[in-house]
Design a protein around this motif. Structure first.
Motif, PDB file in Angstrom:
ATOM      1  N   GLY A 237       0.830  -1.196   0.000  1.00  0.00           N
ATOM      2  CA  GLY A 237       0.000   0.000   0.000  1.00  0.00           C
ATOM      3  C   GLY A 237       0.866   1.247   0.000  1.00  0.00           C
ATOM      4  O   GLY A 237       2.081   1.191   0.211  1.00  0.00           O
ATOM      5  N   THR A 238       0.217   2.385  -0.215  1.00  0.00           N
ATOM      6  CA  THR A 238       0.918   3.660  -0.315  1.00  0.00           C
ATOM      7  C   THR A 238       0.148   4.706   0.478  1.00  0.00           C
ATOM      8  O   THR A 238      -1.098   4.722   0.457  1.00  0.00           O
ATOM      9  N   ALA A 239       0.884   5.572   1.163  1.00  0.00           N
ATOM     10  CA  ALA A 239       0.259   6.643   1.949  1.00  0.00           C
ATOM     11  C   ALA A 239       0.983   7.952   1.709  1.00  0.00           C
ATOM     12  O   ALA A 239       2.206   7.967   1.490  1.00  0.00           O
ATOM     13  N   LEU A 240       0.203   9.060   1.755  1.00  0.00           N
ATOM     14  CA  LEU A 240       0.776  10.391   1.607  1.00  0.00           C
ATOM     15  C   LEU A 240       0.275  11.243   2.783  1.00  0.00           C
ATOM     16  O   LEU A 240      -0.940  11.257   3.064  1.00  0.00           O
ATOM     17  N   GLU A 241       1.188  11.909   3.455  1.00  0.00           N
ATOM     18  CA  GLU A 241       0.830  12.662   4.652  1.00  0.00           C
ATOM     19  C   GLU A 241       0.722  14.156   4.346  1.00  0.00           C
ATOM     20  O   GLU A 241       1.638  14.748   3.779  1.00  0.00           O
ATOM     21  N   VAL A 242      -0.413  14.739   4.738  1.00  0.00           N
ATOM     22  CA  VAL A 242      -0.597  16.183   4.672  1.00  0.00           C
ATOM     23  C   VAL A 242      -1.181  16.620   6.018  1.00  0.00           C
ATOM     24  O   VAL A 242      -2.261  16.157   6.411  1.00  0.00           O
ATOM     25  N   THR A 243      -0.467  17.458   6.721  1.00  0.00           N
ATOM     26  CA  THR A 243      -0.888  17.897   8.047  1.00  0.00           C
ATOM     27  C   THR A 243      -1.604  19.245   7.953  1.00  0.00           C
ATOM     28  O   THR A 243      -1.102  20.189   7.331  1.00  0.00           O
ATOM     29  N   ASP A 244      -2.782  19.332   8.578  1.00  0.00           N
ATOM     30  CA  ASP A 244      -3.552  20.572   8.595  1.00  0.00           C
ATOM     31  C   ASP A 244      -3.384  21.225   9.968  1.00  0.00           C
ATOM     32  O   ASP A 244      -3.891  20.723  10.975  1.00  0.00           O
ATOM     33  N   GLY A 270       0.251  22.838   5.086  1.00  0.00           N
ATOM     34  CA  GLY A 270      -0.395  22.612   6.364  1.00  0.00           C
ATOM     35  C   GLY A 270      -1.009  23.853   6.972  1.00  0.00           C
ATOM     36  O   GLY A 270      -1.500  23.805   8.108  1.00  0.00           O
ATOM     37  N   TYR A 271      -1.007  24.983   6.248  1.00  0.00           N
ATOM     38  CA  TYR A 271      -1.554  26.213   6.798  1.00  0.00           C
ATOM     39  C   TYR A 271      -3.065  26.315   6.601  1.00  0.00           C
ATOM     40  O   TYR A 271      -3.719  27.185   7.169  1.00  0.00           O
ATOM     41  N   ARG A 272      -3.621  25.413   5.781  1.00  0.00           N
ATOM     42  CA  ARG A 272      -5.048  25.428   5.483  1.00  0.00           C
ATOM     43  C   ARG A 272      -5.473  24.021   5.109  1.00  0.00           C
ATOM     44  O   ARG A 272      -4.638  23.180   4.736  1.00  0.00           O
ATOM     45  N   PRO A 273      -6.729  23.689   5.204  1.00  0.00           N
ATOM     46  CA  PRO A 273      -7.202  22.374   4.787  1.00  0.00           C
ATOM     47  C   PRO A 273      -7.191  22.259   3.264  1.00  0.00           C
ATOM     48  O   PRO A 273      -7.206  23.250   2.535  1.00  0.00           O
ATOM     49  N   VAL A 286      -1.544   8.946  -5.215  1.00  0.00           N
ATOM     50  CA  VAL A 286      -1.295   7.770  -4.381  1.00  0.00           C
ATOM     51  C   VAL A 286      -1.689   6.493  -5.107  1.00  0.00           C
ATOM     52  O   VAL A 286      -0.974   5.479  -5.049  1.00  0.00           O
ATOM     53  N   ASP A 287      -2.824   6.532  -5.823  1.00  0.00           N
ATOM     54  CA  ASP A 287      -3.270   5.343  -6.549  1.00  0.00           C
ATOM     55  C   ASP A 287      -2.270   4.949  -7.636  1.00  0.00           C
ATOM     56  O   ASP A 287      -2.014   3.763  -7.867  1.00  0.00           O
ATOM     57  N   ALA A 288      -1.693   5.943  -8.294  1.00  0.00           N
ATOM     58  CA  ALA A 288      -0.717   5.654  -9.356  1.00  0.00           C
ATOM     59  C   ALA A 288       0.548   5.036  -8.769  1.00  0.00           C
ATOM     60  O   ALA A 288       1.093   4.066  -9.314  1.00  0.00           O
ATOM     61  N   ILE A 289       1.002   5.595  -7.668  1.00  0.00           N
ATOM     62  CA  ILE A 289       2.203   5.051  -7.016  1.00  0.00           C
ATOM     63  C   ILE A 289       1.931   3.637  -6.527  1.00  0.00           C
ATOM     64  O   ILE A 289       2.760   2.724  -6.696  1.00  0.00           O
ATOM     65  N   PRO A 379      14.571  25.907  -0.813  1.00  0.00           N
ATOM     66  CA  PRO A 379      13.765  26.640   0.157  1.00  0.00           C
ATOM     67  C   PRO A 379      12.376  27.011  -0.354  1.00  0.00           C
ATOM     68  O   PRO A 379      11.445  27.160   0.435  1.00  0.00           O
ATOM     69  N   LEU A 380      12.189  27.151  -1.672  1.00  0.00           N
ATOM     70  CA  LEU A 380      10.904  27.615  -2.178  1.00  0.00           C
ATOM     71  C   LEU A 380       9.861  26.506  -2.227  1.00  0.00           C
ATOM     72  O   LEU A 380       8.676  26.785  -2.242  1.00  0.00           O
ATOM     73  N   ASN A 381      10.334  25.240  -2.277  1.00  0.00           N
ATOM     74  CA  ASN A 381       9.372  24.154  -2.328  1.00  0.00           C
ATOM     75  C   ASN A 381       9.684  23.109  -1.272  1.00  0.00           C
ATOM     76  O   ASN A 381       9.602  21.913  -1.517  1.00  0.00           O
ATOM     77  N   ALA A 382      10.072  23.569  -0.087  1.00  0.00           N
ATOM     78  CA  ALA A 382      10.423  22.643   0.987  1.00  0.00           C
ATOM     79  C   ALA A 382       9.236  21.774   1.374  1.00  0.00           C
ATOM     80  O   ALA A 382       9.367  20.569   1.580  1.00  0.00           O
ATOM     81  N   LYS A 383       8.080  22.350   1.468  1.00  0.00           N
ATOM     82  CA  LYS A 383       6.910  21.563   1.860  1.00  0.00           C
ATOM     83  C   LYS A 383       6.536  20.549   0.791  1.00  0.00           C
ATOM     84  O   LYS A 383       6.111  19.440   1.076  1.00  0.00           O
ATOM     85  N   GLU A 384       6.698  20.940  -0.460  1.00  0.00           N
ATOM     86  CA  GLU A 384       6.436  20.001  -1.542  1.00  0.00           C
ATOM     87  C   GLU A 384       7.405  18.839  -1.494  1.00  0.00           C
ATOM     88  O   GLU A 384       7.034  17.698  -1.743  1.00  0.00           O
ATOM     89  N   TRP A 385       8.662  19.138  -1.144  1.00  0.00           N
ATOM     90  CA  TRP A 385       9.649  18.060  -1.002  1.00  0.00           C
ATOM     91  C   TRP A 385       9.237  17.116   0.113  1.00  0.00           C
ATOM     92  O   TRP A 385       9.321  15.900  -0.009  1.00  0.00           O
ATOM     93  N   ASP A 386       8.750  17.661   1.244  1.00  0.00           N
ATOM     94  CA  ASP A 386       8.286  16.829   2.342  1.00  0.00           C
ATOM     95  C   ASP A 386       7.146  15.919   1.893  1.00  0.00           C
ATOM     96  O   ASP A 386       7.060  14.750   2.266  1.00  0.00           O
ATOM     97  N   LEU A 387       6.268  16.476   1.104  1.00  0.00           N
ATOM     98  CA  LEU A 387       5.128  15.686   0.635  1.00  0.00           C
ATOM     99  C   LEU A 387       5.607  14.497  -0.178  1.00  0.00           C
ATOM    100  O   LEU A 387       5.148  13.377   0.004  1.00  0.00           O
ATOM    101  N   HIS A 388       6.584  14.751  -1.071  1.00  0.00           N
ATOM    102  CA  HIS A 388       7.100  13.664  -1.898  1.00  0.00           C
ATOM    103  C   HIS A 388       7.853  12.648  -1.051  1.00  0.00           C
ATOM    104  O   HIS A 388       7.698  11.442  -1.235  1.00  0.00           O
TER     105      HIS A 388
END
Length: 393
Positions: A237-244, A270-273, A286-289, A379-388
């Motif tokens: 299985g595969t999971a992706l974490e996004v914290t609100d 994570g600053y907004r839902p 996630v389904d593709a991965i 630095p400009l896409n740090a959160k995107e890197w975390d997501l990946h």
């Protein structure tokens, strides 16, 4: 007739007349002893004993002798001319040091010649064995820890290096992967699974306490999988974490304004839902991965994708269940896996070579450092890197 008191004895001639003693003769020089005197026909015993001349009591003069030469005693045995005062012996330490240096150079030269011979031999054997093993050998690689990019055997780079070494060594006939991991980054697991699939020698997996998610994706590419009865194995299985954090920030009175080039650029910060569209987008990702995960397992295990999809619940199975549903081949130990690798390689007499272990604590620390460095570099896409990075398998 009164005798002259200066005479201690009388010498008589053949006619009885009193014969006066001969006058004393001076001692010849430089003979050390008096020369024998000519006899007058009388017995040698009747010859008077000559006393040394009084002049001999004076110190002897030695021409050319040092002034410091002491005088000779009167009645002492003749001494040779006084030799010059002894000089202190010259130090011979430099000779000893020179000999030691020469010996050291000889020893070093011999050692260098010996090493050259060894290196020459090693060079000739390089084509035979690059891992330091000789004769038929089964190699063991430990995958112990989180699957990630940390340079250890739990990373694509580290595993690829070890696999290449085993592939290039003609003495290594087979390989055992000793797996004890709960998974990790999806992309790292995908790469490592590809490396195992492309390995050109028999590969057998020995499952320890856990062989799940990305670790199982890697294991599925082996020729045979052993598991313990109580091993937690599978978890396809595969999971992706996004914290609100928006609710917490509101309670704290913190307001964050994000200026982005697109509405969804800050979706993973994570600053907004998430919006419904964003949720759908990430679900498709996630389904593709996960589809790639399922396809890899199906190919590696020789199963249909639909069959694997039914088992892709994200949950682990026990070792006994995995043998029944086809995710593992048999119950066995590390030694069973080594014996199986030798069987698949067609050898019966072999050695076992441990190609290195990965440390869970060290790999975790290196992973954190790698994560921080990567964020610093982007630095400009740090959160995107975390997501990946947190897309886990």
């Amino acid at each position: 007739m009164q005798q002259d008191p200066s005479w201690s004895s009388q010498a008589w001639g053949s006619g009885g007349e009193n014969v006066s003693p001969p006058a004393p003769q001076p001692a010849p020089q430089p003979a050390p002893q008096a020369a024998p005197q000519p006899t007058t026909g009388q017995p040698a015993a009747s010859q008077p004993q000559h006393q040394p001349a009084q002049a001999a009591q004076q110190p002897a003069q030695h021409y050319g002798a040092p002034a410091s030469c002491p005088p000779q005693p009167v009645f002492a045995a003749p001494q040779p001319a006084c030799a010059p005062a002894p000089q202190p012996a010259k130090k011979r330490g430099w000779i000893v040091a020179l000999v030691a240096v020469v010996l050291a150079f000889l020893l070093i030269g011999g050692a260098m010649a010996s090493c050259a011979s060894v290196f020459s031999t090693a060079g000739s054997l390089a084509a035979v064995s690059s891992s330091g093993v000789y004769g038929d050998t089964i190699a063991v690689i430990d995958i112990d820890g989180t699957i990630q990019y940390d340079g250890s055997a739990c990373s694509p780079e580290g595993l690829k290096t070890l696999l290449d070494q085993a592939s290039d060594d003609p003495d290594i006939k087979g390989l055992v992967l000793r797996v004890n991991s709960g998974g990790g980054t999806a992309t790292a697991g995908e790469e490592m699974a590809e490396y195992v699939k492309d390995f050109d020698k028999p590969v057998v997996v020995s499952s320890a306490s856990m062989n799940a998610s990305a670790a199982y994706e890697i294991s599925s590419q082996a020729d045979f999988i052993y598991t313990a009865k109580t091993t937690a194995i599978g978890s396809i299985g595969t999971a992706l974490e996004v914290t609100d954090l928006s609710g917490l920030l509101e309670k704290l009175g913190i307001s964050i304004d994000v200026i982005a080039s697109a509405d969804s650029k800050d979706s993973s910060y994570g600053y907004r839902p998430l919006s419904e569209e964003e949720q759908a987008y990430y679900q498709n990702m996630v389904d593709a991965i996960n589809g790639t995960f399922i396809a890899n397992v199906a190919e590696g295990r020789g199963m249909a994708e639909d069959e694997v999809r039914k088992l892709a619940t994200g949950l682990t199975f026990t070792g006994m269940e995995a043998v029944e549903n086809g995710l593992a081949d048999d119950i066995g130990t590390r030694e069973d896996a080594i014996a199986k690798a030798a069987e698949l390689a067609g050898i019966s007499d072999y050695d076992v070579y441990d190609m290195g272990e990965s440390s869970y604590d060290l790999s975790g620390l290196l992973g954190l450092l790698s994560s921080e460095q990567s964020q610093d570099n982007h630095p400009l896409n740090a959160k995107e890197w975390d997501l990946h990075a947190n897309t886990l398998s």
